[in-house]
Design a protein around this motif. Structure first.
Motif, PDB file in Angstrom:
ATOM      1  N   UNK A 188      -4.461   4.435  41.374  1.00  0.00           N
ATOM      2  CA  UNK A 188      -5.873   4.808  41.308  1.00  0.00           C
ATOM      3  C   UNK A 188      -6.605   4.032  40.209  1.00  0.00           C
ATOM      4  N   UNK A 189      -6.264   2.751  40.081  1.00  0.00           N
ATOM      5  CA  UNK A 189      -6.913   1.910  39.095  1.00  0.00           C
ATOM      6  C   UNK A 189      -6.455   2.147  37.667  1.00  0.00           C
ATOM      7  N   UNK A 190      -5.366   2.878  37.486  1.00  0.00           N
ATOM      8  CA  UNK A 190      -4.859   3.172  36.145  1.00  0.00           C
ATOM      9  C   UNK A 190      -3.438   2.640  35.990  1.00  0.00           C
ATOM     10  N   UNK A 191      -3.090   2.280  34.766  1.00  0.00           N
ATOM     11  CA  UNK A 191      -1.744   1.836  34.455  1.00  0.00           C
ATOM     12  C   UNK A 191      -0.851   3.048  34.231  1.00  0.00           C
ATOM     13  N   UNK A 192       0.237   3.115  34.973  1.00  0.00           N
ATOM     14  CA  UNK A 192       1.192   4.215  34.836  1.00  0.00           C
ATOM     15  C   UNK A 192       2.581   3.659  34.562  1.00  0.00           C
ATOM     16  N   UNK A 193       3.303   4.306  33.667  1.00  0.00           N
ATOM     17  CA  UNK A 193       4.687   3.935  33.414  1.00  0.00           C
ATOM     18  C   UNK A 193       5.582   5.172  33.449  1.00  0.00           C
ATOM     19  N   UNK A 194       6.612   5.181  34.284  1.00  0.00           N
ATOM     20  CA  UNK A 194       7.625   6.238  34.210  1.00  0.00           C
ATOM     21  C   UNK A 194       8.510   6.020  32.979  1.00  0.00           C
ATOM     22  N   UNK A 195       8.794   7.091  32.264  1.00  0.00           N
ATOM     23  CA  UNK A 195       9.700   7.041  31.114  1.00  0.00           C
ATOM     24  C   UNK A 195      10.673   8.222  31.215  1.00  0.00           C
ATOM     25  N   UNK A 196      11.758   8.137  30.452  1.00  0.00           N
ATOM     26  CA  UNK A 196      12.698   9.248  30.420  1.00  0.00           C
ATOM     27  C   UNK A 196      12.034  10.487  29.840  1.00  0.00           C
ATOM     28  N   UNK A 197      12.423  11.640  30.373  1.00  0.00           N
ATOM     29  CA  UNK A 197      11.976  12.895  29.775  1.00  0.00           C
ATOM     30  C   UNK A 197      12.728  13.082  28.459  1.00  0.00           C
ATOM     31  N   UNK A 198      12.047  13.525  27.399  1.00  0.00           N
ATOM     32  CA  UNK A 198      12.749  13.709  26.120  1.00  0.00           C
ATOM     33  C   UNK A 198      13.929  14.669  26.200  1.00  0.00           C
ATOM     34  N   UNK A 199      13.894  15.634  27.125  1.00  0.00           N
ATOM     35  CA  UNK A 199      15.033  16.545  27.282  1.00  0.00           C
ATOM     36  C   UNK A 199      16.281  15.769  27.708  1.00  0.00           C
ATOM     37  N   UNK A 200      16.106  14.723  28.495  1.00  0.00           N
ATOM     38  CA  UNK A 200      17.219  13.880  28.920  1.00  0.00           C
ATOM     39  C   UNK A 200      17.787  13.120  27.720  1.00  0.00           C
ATOM     40  N   UNK A 201      16.916  12.711  26.828  1.00  0.00           N
ATOM     41  CA  UNK A 201      17.366  12.003  25.625  1.00  0.00           C
ATOM     42  C   UNK A 201      18.149  12.933  24.707  1.00  0.00           C
ATOM     43  N   UNK A 202      17.758  14.193  24.652  1.00  0.00           N
ATOM     44  CA  UNK A 202      18.502  15.158  23.843  1.00  0.00           C
ATOM     45  C   UNK A 202      19.923  15.344  24.363  1.00  0.00           C
ATOM     46  N   UNK A 203      20.088  15.209  25.673  1.00  0.00           N
ATOM     47  CA  UNK A 203      21.420  15.333  26.273  1.00  0.00           C
ATOM     48  C   UNK A 203      22.215  14.036  26.175  1.00  0.00           C
ATOM     49  N   UNK A 204      21.524  12.950  25.843  1.00  0.00           N
ATOM     50  CA  UNK A 204      22.169  11.634  25.747  1.00  0.00           C
ATOM     51  C   UNK A 204      21.743  10.985  24.429  1.00  0.00           C
ATOM     52  N   UNK A 205      22.321  11.428  23.318  1.00  0.00           N
ATOM     53  CA  UNK A 205      21.807  11.038  21.993  1.00  0.00           C
ATOM     54  C   UNK A 205      22.213   9.646  21.507  1.00  0.00           C
TER      55      UNK A 205
END
Length: 230
Positions: A188-205
Motif C-alpha cells: 500500500x505504498x509503504x515500506x514493510x519489513x518482517x522481523x523476528x518476534x522478541x518472544x522468539x529471541x527470548x527462546x533463542x538467546x
C-alpha cells in the motif's frame, strides 16, 4: 464491493432525509463483524480507541480485561505491529510491556530509536486470546479494520511486522518468518519489513552469527539506515 463504495454506518449524514442515528447505534455497530468499517471512519485515534474498548466483533471481547490499542508516538516514522496482547498487556492495556516488550525496547535503543520519539506500537488483534494462543483467521479479520485505520491515521514511513502472524495479518503472506525476515516489501505504498518476534529471541538467546538474535541485529540496523535515508 470496494471499500470506497461501502456504506459508512458510523456517519449519520449517510442516511439522507432520515432521522439522525441515535447515539446507541454508534455504540452497537462494532458488535457485528459483518458490518464494514470503511477507510476514513475515524477522524482521531481517540474515536477508534473508544470503539475498540467496547468492541464485540469477535469472541475475544468477552474474555479481555482491556482492549490493547497503542503505545508510543502518534507522529512516529516507524510503526511496529505485533500479533496480540499477552497477559501483561491485557492487564495494563498497553502493547509490548512484558519481557518481550522490554527486549524490543533495548533492541531499538541500541540503534538510537525509542518509543517516545520514533516508534508507534500496536497489534493485529486488540484483545488477548485465551492462554496466549495464536489468533484465529476469523478473529484477525474481525479486528483488521481497526488496524488499517491505525495505519492510516499514524501514516508511518516504515512498518515492522513482528512474527509470522503479523506478516500474515497485514501482507497475507503465510511463509515462515525465517524465510522472509529482513526483506523489504512494498505494501500500500509503504515500506514493510518482517522481523523476528522478541518472544522468539527470548527462546533463542544465542548471539552467534546466523542465530536469530544476530539476524535481528542486522535487521534493526538496516531499518535505522533506511529511516535515515528517508
Amino acid at each position: 464491493m470496494s471499500t470506497s463504495d461501502q456504506l459508512n454506518l458510523f456517519d449519520s449524514s449517510t442516511f439522507a432525509g432520515s432521522a439522525p442515528l441515535p447515539d446507541t447505534t454508534r455504540e452497537m455497530i462494532p458488535q457485528d463483524r459483518s458490518l464494514p468499517i470503511p477507510a476514513g471512519t475515524y477522524s482521531t485515534l481517540e474515536e477508534l480507541t473508544e470503539h475498540c474498548q467496547q468492541c464485540q466483533r469477535c469472541e475475544l471481547g468477552q474474555t479481555r480485561t482491556n482492549a490493547v490499542i497503542e503505545r508510543g508516538n502518534r507522529q512516529a516514522s516507524i510503526m511496529i505491529i505485533g500479533e496480540a496482547p499477552g497477559q501483561n498487556e491485557d492487564e495494563q492495556g498497553l502493547p509490548f510491556v512484558g519481557k518481550s516488550g522490554q527486549l524490543l525496547d533495548k533492541i531499538l535503543a541500541a540503534v538510537n530509536l525509542n518509543t517516545q520519539r520514533d516508534i508507534y506500537i500496536c497489534n493485529v488483534n486488540k484483545c488477548r486470546p485465551p492462554k496466549n494462543r495464536k489468533p484465529t483467521a476469523s478473529e484477525m479479520d474481525a479486528c483488521k479494520p481497526y488496524l488499517l485505520e491505525q495505519i492510516r491515521l499514524i501514516n508511518p514511513k516504515i512498518i515492522l511486522l513482528t512474527g509470522a502472524t503479523a506478516v500474515q495479518g497485514v501482507l497475507g503472506d503465510k511463509r515462515g518468518i525465517s524465510k522472509i525476515r529482513g526483506q523489504w516489501f512494498n505494501w500500500e505504498g509503504r515500506l514493510c519489513m518482517p522481523i523476528f518476534h522478541p518472544a522468539y529471541l527470548l527462546r533463542n538467546p544465542s548471539r552467534e552469527p546466523g542465530k536469530p538474535k544476530w539476524l535481528m541485529w542486522q535487521d534493526i540496523q538496516e531499518v535505522k539506515r533506511k529511516l535515515d535515508e528517508l
